[in-house]
Design a protein around this motif. Structure first.
Motif, short mmCIF file in Angstrom:
data_model
loop_
_atom_site.label_atom_id
_atom_site.label_comp_id
_atom_site.label_asym_id
_atom_site.label_seq_id
_atom_site.Cartn_x
_atom_site.Cartn_y
_atom_site.Cartn_z
N GLY A 41 0.78 -1.25 0.45
CA GLY A 41 -0.31 -0.26 0.18
C GLY A 41 0.83 1.18 0.14
N TRP A 42 1.92 1.39 0.40
CA TRP A 42 2.60 2.10 0.62
C TRP A 42 3.61 2.83 -0.87
CZ3 TRP A 42 7.72 1.98 -1.21
CH2 TRP A 42 8.33 0.60 -1.58
N VAL A 43 3.42 1.97 -1.62
CA VAL A 43 3.54 2.14 -3.02
C VAL A 43 3.41 3.57 -3.94
CG1 VAL A 43 3.91 1.05 -5.26
CG2 VAL A 43 4.96 -0.52 -3.10
N ASN A 44 1.50 3.89 -3.58
CA ASN A 44 1.16 4.91 -4.07
C ASN A 44 1.30 5.87 -3.52
OD1 ASN A 44 -0.72 2.27 -4.61
ND2 ASN A 44 -2.16 2.00 -3.57
N ASP A 45 1.70 5.66 -1.96
CA ASP A 45 2.47 7.30 -1.76
C ASP A 45 3.66 8.19 -2.56
OD1 ASP A 45 0.15 7.34 -0.23
OD2 ASP A 45 1.41 6.68 1.31
N VAL A 46 4.02 6.69 -2.76
CA VAL A 46 5.64 7.18 -3.11
C VAL A 46 5.81 7.46 -4.54
CG1 VAL A 46 7.84 5.94 -3.60
CG2 VAL A 46 6.91 5.65 -1.40
N VAL A 47 4.57 6.65 -5.39
CA VAL A 47 4.42 6.33 -6.74
C VAL A 47 4.70 8.02 -7.49
CG1 VAL A 47 3.27 6.44 -8.46
CG2 VAL A 47 4.49 4.27 -7.99
N ALA A 48 2.86 8.23 -6.32
CA ALA A 48 1.93 9.76 -6.58
C ALA A 48 3.22 11.22 -6.60
CB ALA A 48 1.72 9.92 -5.54
N TRP A 49 4.75 10.42 -5.47
CA TRP A 49 5.05 11.77 -4.73
C TRP A 49 6.13 12.11 -5.94
CZ3 TRP A 49 6.10 9.32 0.59
CH2 TRP A 49 5.38 10.69 1.57
N ALA A 50 6.94 10.41 -6.83
CA ALA A 50 7.31 10.14 -7.88
C ALA A 50 6.86 11.01 -8.98
CB ALA A 50 7.81 9.29 -7.74
N CYS A 51 5.76 10.96 -9.30
CA CYS A 51 4.81 10.94 -10.72
C CYS A 51 5.04 12.59 -10.48
CB CYS A 51 3.88 10.61 -10.89
SG CYS A 51 3.33 9.02 -11.05
N ALA A 52 4.80 12.93 -9.80
CA ALA A 52 4.63 14.30 -9.39
C ALA A 52 6.41 15.13 -9.55
CB ALA A 52 4.35 15.21 -7.45
#
Length: 177
Positions: A41-52
């Motif tokens: 579940g933590w991957v979604n947070d990191v992916v969102a930050w990486a997208c930005a």
């Protein structure tokens, strides 16, 4: 100074590319992890930050290389002198707009740091950490716009025009898609 600025634009472009690579790796990990019953579940947070981060860090590099959308219907039809004036006016407006963006990005991030705001997802970190990519990206874009404004004021062809013309002369349209 030219090498320093070009190095900065290339460096942030590479960082943005690394963010895209990280997104790819994390998404693959999450897909495999779900099948293996891992907590992902933590991957979604990191992916969102990486997208930005990828979007913001790439702005200066993309601008300098002519990869921003430009509507040149008028510019292609006017005399060189008029085109130069229109480029100066456009770059001056962009400089003011991006200065405003950079100021508010920095202020917003500073307030997050000052108030000790924390991320609200699965990964709880100070939110100013991923927000810094917004600040860095906005400042690098501002430097790119100001650099182009100085070039055009000196009578030189904008880098974003020159590089696109060079790509087209080589028949390399892959970057224009």
């Amino acid at each position: 100074m030219r090498r320093l600025l070009d190095g900065l634009f290339d460096w942030t472009g590479r960082l943005a590319a690394l963010c895209v690579l990280a997104i790819f790796a994390l998404m693959i990990y999450a897909s495999i992890g779900r099948m293996a019953d891992l907590r992902v579940g933590w991957v979604n947070d990191v992916v969102a930050w990486a997208c930005a981060a990828a979007a913001f860090l790439a702005m200066g590099h993309a601008f300098k290389h002519g990869d921003f959308v430009r509507v040149t219907l008028v510019l292609d039809k006017v005399h060189t002198g008029v085109r130069r004036v229109l480029e100066v006016v456009s770059l001056a407006i962009a400089a003011v707009s991006v200065s405003y963006l950079a100021w508010w990005a920095a202020r917003f991030t500073y307030e997050s740091w000052e108030f000790h705001d924390m991320a609200g997802g699965m990964v709880v970190i100070p939110i100013w950490v991923p927000q810094m990519t917004f600040v860095v990206g906005a400042i690098v874009l501002l430097l790119a716009v100001l650099d182009e404004l100085v070039l055009v004021l000196r009578g030189e062809k904008p880098t974003y025009v020159r590089l696109v013309e060079e790509r087209h002369a080589r028949g390399d349209y892959s970057e224009d898609i």
